[in-house]
Scaffold this motif. Structure first.
Motif, mmCIF file in Angstrom:
data_model
loop_
_atom_site.group_PDB
_atom_site.id
_atom_site.type_symbol
_atom_site.label_atom_id
_atom_site.label_comp_id
_atom_site.label_asym_id
_atom_site.label_seq_id
_atom_site.Cartn_x
_atom_site.Cartn_y
_atom_site.Cartn_z
ATOM 1 N N TYR A 91 7.397 19.523 13.015
ATOM 2 C CA TYR A 91 7.066 18.335 13.803
ATOM 3 C C TYR A 91 5.618 17.944 13.526
ATOM 4 C CZ TYR A 91 6.405 15.292 17.874
ATOM 5 O OH TYR A 91 6.130 14.229 18.706
ATOM 6 N N GLY A 92 5.439 16.742 12.999
ATOM 7 C CA GLY A 92 4.128 16.265 12.573
ATOM 8 C C GLY A 92 4.097 15.943 11.086
ATOM 9 N N HIS A 93 5.081 16.465 10.333
ATOM 10 C CA HIS A 93 5.236 16.153 8.917
ATOM 11 C C HIS A 93 5.568 14.671 8.767
ATOM 12 C CE1 HIS A 93 7.144 16.290 4.878
ATOM 13 N NE2 HIS A 93 6.432 17.385 4.688
ATOM 14 N N TRP A 94 5.293 14.100 7.563
ATOM 15 C CA TRP A 94 5.592 12.672 7.365
ATOM 16 C C TRP A 94 7.076 12.367 7.503
ATOM 17 C CZ3 TRP A 94 2.500 15.429 3.888
ATOM 18 C CH2 TRP A 94 3.157 16.040 2.824
ATOM 19 N N ARG A 95 7.936 13.364 7.323
ATOM 20 C CA ARG A 95 9.365 13.123 7.543
ATOM 21 C C ARG A 95 9.740 13.230 9.019
ATOM 22 N NH1 ARG A 95 9.881 16.449 2.829
ATOM 23 N NH2 ARG A 95 10.368 18.245 4.155
ATOM 24 N N LYS A 96 8.837 13.775 9.830
ATOM 25 C CA LYS A 96 9.096 13.963 11.255
ATOM 26 C C LYS A 96 7.806 13.658 12.013
ATOM 27 C CE LYS A 96 11.981 17.378 13.226
ATOM 28 N NZ LYS A 96 12.271 18.826 13.420
ATOM 29 N N PRO A 97 7.391 12.384 12.040
ATOM 30 C CA PRO A 97 6.059 12.029 12.544
ATOM 31 C C PRO A 97 5.873 12.356 14.025
ATOM 32 C CG PRO A 97 7.054 10.216 11.304
ATOM 33 C CD PRO A 97 8.136 11.221 11.535
ATOM 34 N N PHE A 113 0.833 -1.196 0.000
ATOM 35 C CA PHE A 113 0.000 0.000 0.000
ATOM 36 C C PHE A 113 0.872 1.252 0.000
ATOM 37 C CE2 PHE A 113 -2.992 -3.167 1.321
ATOM 38 C CZ PHE A 113 -4.253 -2.679 0.987
ATOM 39 N N LEU A 114 0.346 2.319 -0.583
ATOM 40 C CA LEU A 114 1.088 3.577 -0.608
ATOM 41 C C LEU A 114 1.387 4.089 0.791
ATOM 42 C CD1 LEU A 114 -0.680 5.523 -3.509
ATOM 43 C CD2 LEU A 114 1.563 4.425 -3.550
ATOM 44 N N LEU A 115 0.498 3.800 1.733
ATOM 45 C CA LEU A 115 0.720 4.248 3.103
ATOM 46 C C LEU A 115 1.980 3.616 3.700
ATOM 47 C CD1 LEU A 115 -0.433 6.046 5.353
ATOM 48 C CD2 LEU A 115 -1.784 4.096 6.131
ATOM 49 N N GLU A 116 2.389 2.480 3.143
ATOM 50 C CA GLU A 116 3.633 1.837 3.582
ATOM 51 C C GLU A 116 4.838 2.711 3.231
ATOM 52 O OE1 GLU A 116 5.614 -1.717 5.016
ATOM 53 O OE2 GLU A 116 3.618 -1.984 4.178
ATOM 54 N N LYS A 117 4.777 3.334 2.056
ATOM 55 C CA LYS A 117 5.909 4.121 1.564
ATOM 56 C C LYS A 117 5.803 5.603 1.925
ATOM 57 C CE LYS A 117 4.999 2.515 -2.605
ATOM 58 N NZ LYS A 117 5.065 2.268 -4.067
ATOM 59 N N GLN A 118 4.590 6.106 2.112
ATOM 60 C CA GLN A 118 4.364 7.531 2.350
ATOM 61 C C GLN A 118 3.518 7.717 3.595
ATOM 62 O OE1 GLN A 118 5.129 10.771 0.536
ATOM 63 N NE2 GLN A 118 4.535 11.121 2.655
ATOM 64 N N ASP A 119 4.156 8.124 4.699
ATOM 65 C CA ASP A 119 3.421 8.352 5.946
ATOM 66 C C ASP A 119 2.556 9.600 5.817
ATOM 67 O OD1 ASP A 119 2.540 7.999 8.532
ATOM 68 O OD2 ASP A 119 4.516 8.061 9.460
ATOM 69 N N ILE A 120 1.840 9.916 6.865
ATOM 70 C CA ILE A 120 0.860 11.000 6.864
ATOM 71 C C ILE A 120 1.357 12.154 7.726
ATOM 72 C CG2 ILE A 120 -0.535 10.454 8.896
ATOM 73 C CD1 ILE A 120 -2.030 10.813 5.431
ATOM 74 N N ALA A 121 0.829 13.346 7.474
ATOM 75 C CA ALA A 121 1.126 14.501 8.324
ATOM 76 C C ALA A 121 -0.046 14.768 9.253
ATOM 77 C CB ALA A 121 1.398 15.741 7.471
ATOM 78 N N PHE A 122 0.242 14.872 10.545
ATOM 79 C CA PHE A 122 -0.766 15.223 11.544
ATOM 80 C C PHE A 122 -0.494 16.645 12.024
ATOM 81 C CE2 PHE A 122 -0.501 10.536 12.116
ATOM 82 C CZ PHE A 122 -1.811 10.222 11.787
ATOM 83 N N LYS A 123 -1.540 17.443 12.097
ATOM 84 C CA LYS A 123 -1.392 18.850 12.471
ATOM 85 C C LYS A 123 -1.376 19.015 13.989
ATOM 86 C CE LYS A 123 -3.819 20.385 8.312
ATOM 87 N NZ LYS A 123 -4.999 21.112 7.773
ATOM 88 N N ARG A 124 -0.525 19.926 14.464
ATOM 89 C CA ARG A 124 -0.460 20.214 15.894
ATOM 90 C C ARG A 124 -1.428 21.317 16.294
ATOM 91 N NH1 ARG A 124 4.704 21.297 14.714
ATOM 92 N NH2 ARG A 124 4.710 23.157 16.037
ATOM 93 N N PHE A 125 -1.881 22.093 15.335
ATOM 94 C CA PHE A 125 -2.848 23.148 15.624
ATOM 95 C C PHE A 125 -3.790 23.279 14.421
ATOM 96 C CE2 PHE A 125 1.084 24.994 14.015
ATOM 97 C CZ PHE A 125 0.659 25.788 12.964
ATOM 98 N N PRO A 126 -4.978 23.859 14.626
ATOM 99 C CA PRO A 126 -6.024 23.805 13.603
ATOM 100 C C PRO A 126 -5.882 24.872 12.523
ATOM 101 C CG PRO A 126 -6.887 24.863 15.572
ATOM 102 C CD PRO A 126 -5.484 24.434 15.898
ATOM 103 N N ALA A 127 -5.071 24.596 11.518
ATOM 104 C CA ALA A 127 -4.877 25.528 10.410
ATOM 105 C C ALA A 127 -4.343 24.768 9.205
ATOM 106 C CB ALA A 127 -3.913 26.646 10.818
ATOM 107 N N HIS A 128 -4.397 25.414 8.056
ATOM 108 C CA HIS A 128 -3.858 24.866 6.814
ATOM 109 C C HIS A 128 -2.443 24.325 7.042
ATOM 110 C CE1 HIS A 128 -1.954 25.103 2.805
ATOM 111 N NE2 HIS A 128 -3.164 24.954 2.311
ATOM 112 N N LEU A 129 -2.113 23.237 6.368
ATOM 113 C CA LEU A 129 -0.834 22.575 6.617
ATOM 114 C C LEU A 129 0.347 23.518 6.404
ATOM 115 C CD1 LEU A 129 0.189 19.646 7.332
ATOM 116 C CD2 LEU A 129 0.835 19.500 4.922
ATOM 117 N N GLY A 130 0.262 24.388 5.393
ATOM 118 C CA GLY A 130 1.368 25.291 5.116
ATOM 119 C C GLY A 130 1.736 26.177 6.287
ATOM 120 N N MET A 131 0.764 26.427 7.163
ATOM 121 C CA MET A 131 1.012 27.293 8.311
ATOM 122 C C MET A 131 2.014 26.680 9.285
ATOM 123 S SD MET A 131 -0.963 29.635 7.316
ATOM 124 C CE MET A 131 -0.934 29.058 5.629
#
Length: 458
Positions: A410-416, A266-284
């Motif tokens: 912190y929370g990016h797929w490279r830094k879960p 599955f793609l999730l095996e190769k590409q983890d997910i980003a979880f947000k630490r606060f409620p805003a657009h990911l770019g923030m």
């Protein structure tokens, strides 16, 4: 001849089995489920959720069997429960983000929860059935996004979850309902006709409807296919002169999805997910971490954070019009403003739920900081969640310059997020509407989801 792309997807949906899920995929997807439940629960405290709930309760009457997040005793028809819970999930822009860019969980999870309650006692899916269907919904979204190079960048035309999320919801629901391969084909075809929402509605109360509609309409597509409705069986293929799913992308190169054999990666095996630490657009999250970094430098320099010492605040961000908002006037605009989130982090030393209240947004000291912001768009800072960075420079009246930069928050797929951080976020979000014993019960249930005999218990 090579199998058509659409039928290959349908064959995959029909044929994939629980044993194809690796431990990594199970672990990551359970983290996504828990996080999505938490942001959905805290999302029930928002005004836009209450609008959606009132709309569903007053304008529709149907068989009410499916639960609404955070509302004990309130049930709606399955598709409307999925819609309402989808709106809750994205009401604060607090839900997970993948790459290429979309919000995968909120478009799938509410449909599966509602469908689990809809099915009769004799046909209740197990927790493992539920986990598999959830991952089918993720896989279809990811594969579709990889068909176009456009999908890798921050979107400009349409909001991705309103398109790929609708397809993912249809695929996941089709799997949970055990539809035939032909029915899965038609579910995808029907869903494609129900998909899409323009980016112009970002930073408004309409944006959470994109997730609500994706999970609801994908669910409806699967139900219609189960009842015999047909659609174009080549909807995902690239047919010259007649657009199918390619209508959403200028560059579209689909590839068949192989039927799983002993093990499907599955793609999730190769590409983890980003979880947000606060409620805003990911770019923030990039500019906030950069702002917090330079704030610490400033405090070491001056002894405290003193805005009067700052002449100019330079933000180095990628070009993306809908999240470049110098003076946001509403909570939804603030969640989509590089300037607001950077200045809030500088002023308060954090960004959290309270940062987006009306009183916080319109503070005089914050407006004064916003007035000092200058935006630059370096050529190497591309609008891509896998490549962008955030940089905040403070130009002081003394002539000194202090700079903070974030390449990976912190929370990016490279830094879960750690397990502790994810649980802390869930408990904090869920505590707004649930007592402690129910919060802990959900954590335990999701952690042991593959062993749950009846997924509707969730």
């Amino acid at each position: 001849p090579e199998q058509p792309v659409t039928s290959s997807f349908a064959s995959f949906i029909h044929a994939v089995r629980p044993e194809h899920l690796s431990q990594t995929v199970c672990h990551r997807s359970k983290r996504m489920i828990l996080d999505s439940l938490g942001v959905g629960l805290v999302g029930t405290t928002t005004h836009v959720f209450n609008i959606a709930l009132q709309y569903c309760r007053e304008l529709y009457s149907s068989v009410a069997v499916s639960s609404v997040y955070g509302k004990p005793g309130v049930k709606l028809s399955p598709t409307l429960a999925a819609f309402t819970n989808g709106v809750a999930t994205h009401s604060m822009d607090f839900d997970d983000t993948w790459h290429p860019a979309t919000h995968p969980s909120g478009a799938v999870l509410p449909a599966l929860l509602a469908a689990s309650q809809m099915l009769p006692p004799s046909a209740k899916p197990t927790g493992m059935d539920f986990l598999l269907a959830f991952n089918v919904g993720l896989e279809v979204q990811g594969r579709l996004m990889h068909f176009s190079t456009e999908a890798h960048d921050i979107p400009k035309r349409f909001h991705p979850p309103s398109v790929v999320g609708t397809m993912g919801s249809a695929a996941a629901t089709a799997k949970l309902l055990a539809l035939s391969s032909a029915q899965c084909t038609h579910a995808l075809g029907i869903a494609a006709s129900l998909a899409g929402a323009p980016m112009a509605n970002a930073a408004t109360q309409a944006k959470p409807l994109h997730i609500g509609n994706a999970t609801r309409l994908g669910f409806e597509a699967a139900l219609l296919a189960a009842r015999g409705m047909e659609a174009n069986p080549l909807i995902l293929d690239d047919i010259p002169g007649c657009s199918g799913f390619s209508a959403f992308y200028g560059v579209y190169q689909p590839k068949p999805l192989s039927t799983p054999s002993d093990r499907h990666e599955f793609l999730l095996e190769k590409q983890d997910i980003a979880f947000k630490r606060f409620p805003a657009h990911l770019g923030m999250h990039w500019v906030v971490d950069a702002a917090l970094s330079v704030r610490n430098l400033f405090i070491n320099y001056a002894g405290s954070f003193s805005p009067s010492l700052i002449r100019t605040i330079v933000l180095k961000i990628p070009v993306s019009k809908y999240i470049n908002r110098p003076f946001p006037s509403s909570e939804h605009q603030a969640r989509h403003s590089f300037q607001f989130n950077a200045c809030t982090a500088l002023l308060d030393g954090e960004v959290d739920l309270s940062s987006f209240t009306e009183s916080s947004i319109h503070r005089q000291e914050l407006r004064e900081l916003l007035g000092k912001v200058v935006v630059e768009h370096p050529e190497d800072n591309v609008a891509n969640f896998d490549k962008m960075y955030g940089e905040v420079a403070l130009l002081l009246h003394s002539g000194d310059v202090l700079t903070g930069k974030c390449d990976t928050f912190y929370g990016h797929w490279r830094k879960p997020l750690s397990k502790e951080s994810l649980l802390k976020k869930f408990r904090s979000n869920a505590s707004h509407v649930l007592p402690e014993e129910k919060i802990e019960a959900i954590i335990t249930m999701v952690d042991n989801l593959e062993n749950l005999p009846d997924s509707s218990q969730l």
